[in-house]
Design a protein around this motif. Structure first.
Motif, PDB file in Angstrom:
ATOM      1  N   UNK A 150       0.820  -1.219   0.000  1.00 32.43           N
ATOM      2  CA  UNK A 150       0.000   0.000   0.000  1.00 32.43           C
ATOM      3  C   UNK A 150       0.852   1.266   0.000  1.00 32.43           C
ATOM      4  N   UNK A 151       2.016   1.209   0.621  1.00 36.39           N
ATOM      5  CA  UNK A 151       2.893   2.379   0.653  1.00 36.39           C
ATOM      6  C   UNK A 151       3.389   2.714  -0.744  1.00 36.39           C
ATOM      7  N   UNK A 152       3.852   1.718  -1.482  1.00 33.92           N
ATOM      8  CA  UNK A 152       4.341   1.957  -2.843  1.00 33.92           C
ATOM      9  C   UNK A 152       3.211   2.405  -3.751  1.00 33.92           C
ATOM     10  N   UNK A 153       2.024   1.864  -3.554  1.00 33.82           N
ATOM     11  CA  UNK A 153       0.871   2.269  -4.360  1.00 33.82           C
ATOM     12  C   UNK A 153       0.541   3.742  -4.117  1.00 33.82           C
ATOM     13  N   UNK A 154       0.580   4.168  -2.862  1.00 30.76           N
ATOM     14  CA  UNK A 154       0.306   5.570  -2.539  1.00 30.76           C
ATOM     15  C   UNK A 154       1.385   6.484  -3.098  1.00 30.76           C
ATOM     16  N   UNK A 155       2.634   6.073  -2.970  1.00 33.22           N
ATOM     17  CA  UNK A 155       3.749   6.866  -3.499  1.00 33.22           C
ATOM     18  C   UNK A 155       3.641   7.015  -5.010  1.00 33.22           C
ATOM     19  N   UNK A 156       3.138   5.993  -5.680  1.00 31.57           N
ATOM     20  CA  UNK A 156       2.990   6.038  -7.135  1.00 31.57           C
ATOM     21  C   UNK A 156       2.076   7.188  -7.556  1.00 31.57           C
ATOM     22  N   UNK A 157       0.993   7.398  -6.831  1.00 27.37           N
ATOM     23  CA  UNK A 157       0.083   8.498  -7.162  1.00 27.37           C
ATOM     24  C   UNK A 157       0.752   9.851  -6.920  1.00 27.37           C
ATOM     25  N   UNK A 181      -0.054  -2.669  -6.730  1.00 28.20           N
ATOM     26  CA  UNK A 181       0.742  -1.498  -7.136  1.00 28.20           C
ATOM     27  C   UNK A 181       0.564  -1.253  -8.636  1.00 28.20           C
ATOM     28  N   UNK A 182       0.536  -2.316  -9.433  1.00 27.02           N
ATOM     29  CA  UNK A 182       0.317  -2.180 -10.881  1.00 27.02           C
ATOM     30  C   UNK A 182      -1.022  -1.525 -11.180  1.00 27.02           C
ATOM     31  N   UNK A 183      -2.066  -1.946 -10.475  1.00 27.61           N
ATOM     32  CA  UNK A 183      -3.399  -1.372 -10.687  1.00 27.61           C
ATOM     33  C   UNK A 183      -3.407   0.119 -10.357  1.00 27.61           C
ATOM     34  N   UNK A 192       6.991   8.598 -13.839  1.00 35.63           N
ATOM     35  CA  UNK A 192       7.156   7.897 -12.562  1.00 35.63           C
ATOM     36  C   UNK A 192       6.240   6.694 -12.426  1.00 35.63           C
ATOM     37  N   UNK A 193       4.921   6.876 -12.621  1.00 35.78           N
ATOM     38  CA  UNK A 193       4.034   5.712 -12.532  1.00 35.78           C
ATOM     39  C   UNK A 193       4.328   4.644 -13.582  1.00 35.78           C
ATOM     40  N   UNK A 194       4.799   5.062 -14.759  1.00 33.97           N
ATOM     41  CA  UNK A 194       5.136   4.086 -15.795  1.00 33.97           C
ATOM     42  C   UNK A 194       6.338   3.237 -15.384  1.00 33.97           C
ATOM     43  N   UNK A 195       7.317   3.864 -14.779  1.00 37.48           N
ATOM     44  CA  UNK A 195       8.478   3.107 -14.284  1.00 37.48           C
ATOM     45  C   UNK A 195       8.031   2.120 -13.211  1.00 37.48           C
ATOM     46  N   UNK A 196       7.190   2.578 -12.294  1.00 34.56           N
ATOM     47  CA  UNK A 196       6.676   1.693 -11.247  1.00 34.56           C
ATOM     48  C   UNK A 196       5.886   0.548 -11.869  1.00 34.56           C
ATOM     49  N   UNK A 197       5.056   0.860 -12.844  1.00 33.80           N
ATOM     50  CA  UNK A 197       4.235  -0.161 -13.516  1.00 33.80           C
ATOM     51  C   UNK A 197       5.107  -1.235 -14.174  1.00 33.80           C
ATOM     52  N   UNK A 198       6.205  -0.821 -14.783  1.00 31.04           N
ATOM     53  CA  UNK A 198       7.076  -1.762 -15.497  1.00 31.04           C
ATOM     54  C   UNK A 198       7.894  -2.620 -14.539  1.00 31.04           C
ATOM     55  N   UNK A 199       8.378  -2.040 -13.448  1.00 33.29           N
ATOM     56  CA  UNK A 199       9.309  -2.782 -12.592  1.00 33.29           C
ATOM     57  C   UNK A 199       8.652  -3.596 -11.483  1.00 33.29           C
ATOM     58  N   UNK A 200       7.401  -3.311 -11.161  1.00 31.36           N
ATOM     59  CA  UNK A 200       6.789  -4.023 -10.033  1.00 31.36           C
ATOM     60  C   UNK A 200       6.104  -5.317 -10.486  1.00 31.36           C
ATOM     61  N   UNK A 218      -5.586   0.495   1.040  1.00 30.11           N
ATOM     62  CA  UNK A 218      -5.750  -0.803   0.381  1.00 30.11           C
ATOM     63  C   UNK A 218      -6.783  -0.836  -0.729  1.00 30.11           C
ATOM     64  N   UNK A 219      -7.165   0.337  -1.261  1.00 32.58           N
ATOM     65  CA  UNK A 219      -8.138   0.406  -2.340  1.00 32.58           C
ATOM     66  C   UNK A 219      -7.488   0.984  -3.591  1.00 32.58           C
TER      67      UNK A 219
END
Length: 114
Positions: A17-24, A47-49, A34-42, A102-103
């Motif tokens: 949940x922390x990484x998901x929040x940081x992504x936003x 977190x992908x969603x 930034x979100x694209x890098x997270x999407x590709x590496x995770x 967690x949503x």
């Protein structure tokens, strides 16, 4: 489109949940990069969603901003551009808080492209 929330499991969230929040929040400063890098590496589905939702919103925000920029010549864009900036900040904060809970929150006014 109406905003919806998608809960991943009951009780404890099934993702980081922390990484998901940081992504936003990252989207505020890096646009879609930034979100694209997270999407590709995770490998984390949660977190992908959230990264997918952030990317889709940033793309549509760009489309809306370009339309508002074109409307500057009609003097309507001068009002729309600051409103879009405010909406971006508010929506990102809401999405980050929801992700931390967690949503996976779908941004309003966004059609899924990714």
């Amino acid at each position: 489109m109406a905003s919806t929330t998608e809960s991943f499991g009951t009780g404890e969230p099934d993702g980081d949940t922390t990484m998901a929040a940081i992504t936003h929040i990252l989207a505020l400063f890096t646009w879609v990069v930034g979100p694209l890098v997270v999407y590709v590496v995770t490998d984390d589905a949660f977190v992908k969603e959230n990264a997918r939702n952030a990317i889709n919103w940033q793309i549509w925000l760009t489309v809306y901003s370009l339309i508002a920029l074109a409307l500057v010549f009609l003097f309507v864009g001068f009002l729309a551009l600051p409103v879009l900036g405010l909406l971006d900040t508010v929506f990102v904060v809401i999405a980050a808080v929801k992700a931390a809970d967690g949503e996976a929150w779908s941004y309003p006014l966004t059609i899924d492209l990714l």
